[in-house]
Design a protein around this motif. Sequence first.
Motif, PDB file in Angstrom:
ATOM      1  N   PRO A   1       0.808  -1.222   0.000  1.00 37.39           N
ATOM      2  CA  PRO A   1       0.000   0.000   0.000  1.00 37.39           C
ATOM      3  C   PRO A   1       0.841   1.273   0.000  1.00 37.39           C
ATOM      4  N   GLY A   2       1.951   1.267   0.750  1.00 39.78           N
ATOM      5  CA  GLY A   2       2.807   2.448   0.774  1.00 39.78           C
ATOM      6  C   GLY A   2       3.434   2.727  -0.580  1.00 39.78           C
ATOM      7  N   HIS A   3       3.891   1.663  -1.236  1.00 41.43           N
ATOM      8  CA  HIS A   3       4.501   1.818  -2.564  1.00 41.43           C
ATOM      9  C   HIS A   3       3.474   2.320  -3.571  1.00 41.43           C
ATOM     10  N   LEU A   4       2.270   1.764  -3.540  1.00 40.09           N
ATOM     11  CA  LEU A   4       1.236   2.177  -4.482  1.00 40.09           C
ATOM     12  C   LEU A   4       0.799   3.613  -4.230  1.00 40.09           C
ATOM     13  N   ALA A   5       0.764   4.020  -2.953  1.00 37.62           N
ATOM     14  CA  ALA A   5       0.395   5.402  -2.641  1.00 37.62           C
ATOM     15  C   ALA A   5       1.426   6.378  -3.180  1.00 37.62           C
ATOM     16  N   LEU A   6       2.723   6.060  -2.994  1.00 34.76           N
ATOM     17  CA  LEU A   6       3.774   6.935  -3.509  1.00 34.76           C
ATOM     18  C   LEU A   6       3.771   6.969  -5.027  1.00 34.76           C
ATOM     19  N   LEU A   7       3.549   5.820  -5.635  1.00 33.85           N
ATOM     20  CA  LEU A   7       3.494   5.754  -7.088  1.00 33.85           C
ATOM     21  C   LEU A   7       2.338   6.600  -7.623  1.00 33.85           C
ATOM     22  N   GLY A   8       1.175   6.497  -6.975  1.00 35.74           N
ATOM     23  CA  GLY A   8       0.029   7.287  -7.400  1.00 35.74           C
ATOM     24  C   GLY A   8       0.266   8.777  -7.226  1.00 35.74           C
ATOM     25  N   PHE A   9       0.880   9.149  -6.105  1.00 35.09           N
ATOM     26  CA  PHE A   9       1.151  10.566  -5.869  1.00 35.09           C
ATOM     27  C   PHE A   9       2.152  11.095  -6.884  1.00 35.09           C
ATOM     28  N   ASP A  10       3.215  10.330  -7.119  1.00 35.66           N
ATOM     29  CA  ASP A  10       4.241  10.742  -8.077  1.00 35.66           C
ATOM     30  C   ASP A  10       3.631  10.910  -9.472  1.00 35.66           C
ATOM     31  N   THR A  11       2.792   9.965  -9.856  1.00 35.74           N
ATOM     32  CA  THR A  11       2.152  10.045 -11.170  1.00 35.74           C
ATOM     33  C   THR A  11       1.253  11.269 -11.274  1.00 35.74           C
ATOM     34  N   ALA A  12       0.484  11.524 -10.210  1.00 33.23           N
ATOM     35  CA  ALA A  12      -0.399  12.688 -10.215  1.00 33.23           C
ATOM     36  C   ALA A  12       0.391  13.985 -10.345  1.00 33.23           C
ATOM     37  N   MET A  13       1.535  14.066  -9.662  1.00 31.02           N
ATOM     38  CA  MET A  13       2.350  15.279  -9.745  1.00 31.02           C
ATOM     39  C   MET A  13       2.929  15.461 -11.143  1.00 31.02           C
ATOM     40  N   ARG A  14       3.325  14.371 -11.770  1.00 34.92           N
ATOM     41  CA  ARG A  14       3.887  14.475 -13.114  1.00 34.92           C
ATOM     42  C   ARG A  14       2.820  14.906 -14.128  1.00 34.92           C
ATOM     43  N   VAL A  15       1.625  14.382 -13.964  1.00 33.32           N
ATOM     44  CA  VAL A  15       0.532  14.813 -14.843  1.00 33.32           C
ATOM     45  C   VAL A  15       0.221  16.285 -14.601  1.00 33.32           C
ATOM     46  N   ARG A  16       0.143  16.674 -13.343  1.00 37.58           N
ATOM     47  CA  ARG A  16      -0.123  18.086 -13.000  1.00 37.58           C
ATOM     48  C   ARG A  16       0.906  19.001 -13.638  1.00 37.58           C
ATOM     49  N   ASN A  17       2.182  18.627 -13.534  1.00 37.94           N
ATOM     50  CA  ASN A  17       3.245  19.488 -14.055  1.00 37.94           C
ATOM     51  C   ASN A  17       3.329  19.471 -15.573  1.00 37.94           C
ATOM     52  N   ALA A  18       2.772  18.442 -16.184  1.00 39.48           N
ATOM     53  CA  ALA A  18       2.754  18.388 -17.644  1.00 39.48           C
ATOM     54  C   ALA A  18       1.698  19.318 -18.240  1.00 39.48           C
ATOM     55  N   VAL A  19       0.657  19.628 -17.457  1.00 36.97           N
ATOM     56  CA  VAL A  19      -0.465  20.398 -18.011  1.00 36.97           C
ATOM     57  C   VAL A  19      -0.635  21.759 -17.339  1.00 36.97           C
TER      58      VAL A  19
END
Length: 237
Positions: free
Chosen positions: A164-182
């Motif tokens: 769960p910790g790994h998936l939470a960090l992965l989801g957060f990291d992905t969300a930040m990358r999408v945010r910064n792309a747009v």
Amino acid sequence: MFAPQGPTFRELAVQALSSVERGYDLLAPKFDHTPFRTPEKVLASVAGVLGGLGPFDRGLDLCCGTGAGLDVLDKVCRDRVTGVDISAGMLAVAARAHPGAELVRADARALPLRAAFDLAVSFGAFGHFLPKERPNLFAQAYGALRPGGRFAFPMGAPARPGSPGHLALLGFDTAMRVRNAVWRPPFVMYYRGFGLADVGRELTEAGFSVELYALEEFGRRPDGSPRVRLVVGTKEK
């Protein structure tokens, strides 16, 4: 997740769509009521290890935020302590909590303080720097220390893949990358790329000798390795 005095969802959304500096200016008045503040257990554990390595004279809290790390420096340093942060809002909160500290508004990637400190610490800030920026960041910390000075910060062991910790960090990291792309300006907060092997190598390249101390209060993983370590780089004389 948040205390009643913490930020609202709307306030967090506005912060997330701001730059790092502006976002923390906005969050500063309520930051200490969020889970983003370094837990007291971590601060106490780090202070315990550093107390055995000191005493130290002058201390520096790099990216000090509202000043949680200044509490650690107050325990292990004999002289006045200094906090550096890029956010004026966070420094304003730190000033109220630590009226005896010297607080400097500056970018950690271009510190105006040279060879003045015996100990530098940092808590929870490295995710705000891209991996390519870390060598310069560590070089800045090295330059702020006197010969024999130490640079210390805690690091948790990476979460097990699929946990769960790994998936939470992965989801957060992905969300930040999408945010910064747009969206501009970018808000840099990536923690998955902060690994012990890379950090140790980069500290060594900056001129530090590196030691690791287990923070035993956090226990050990099934393989016997510490769940949390204190990384200590020493500027050799």
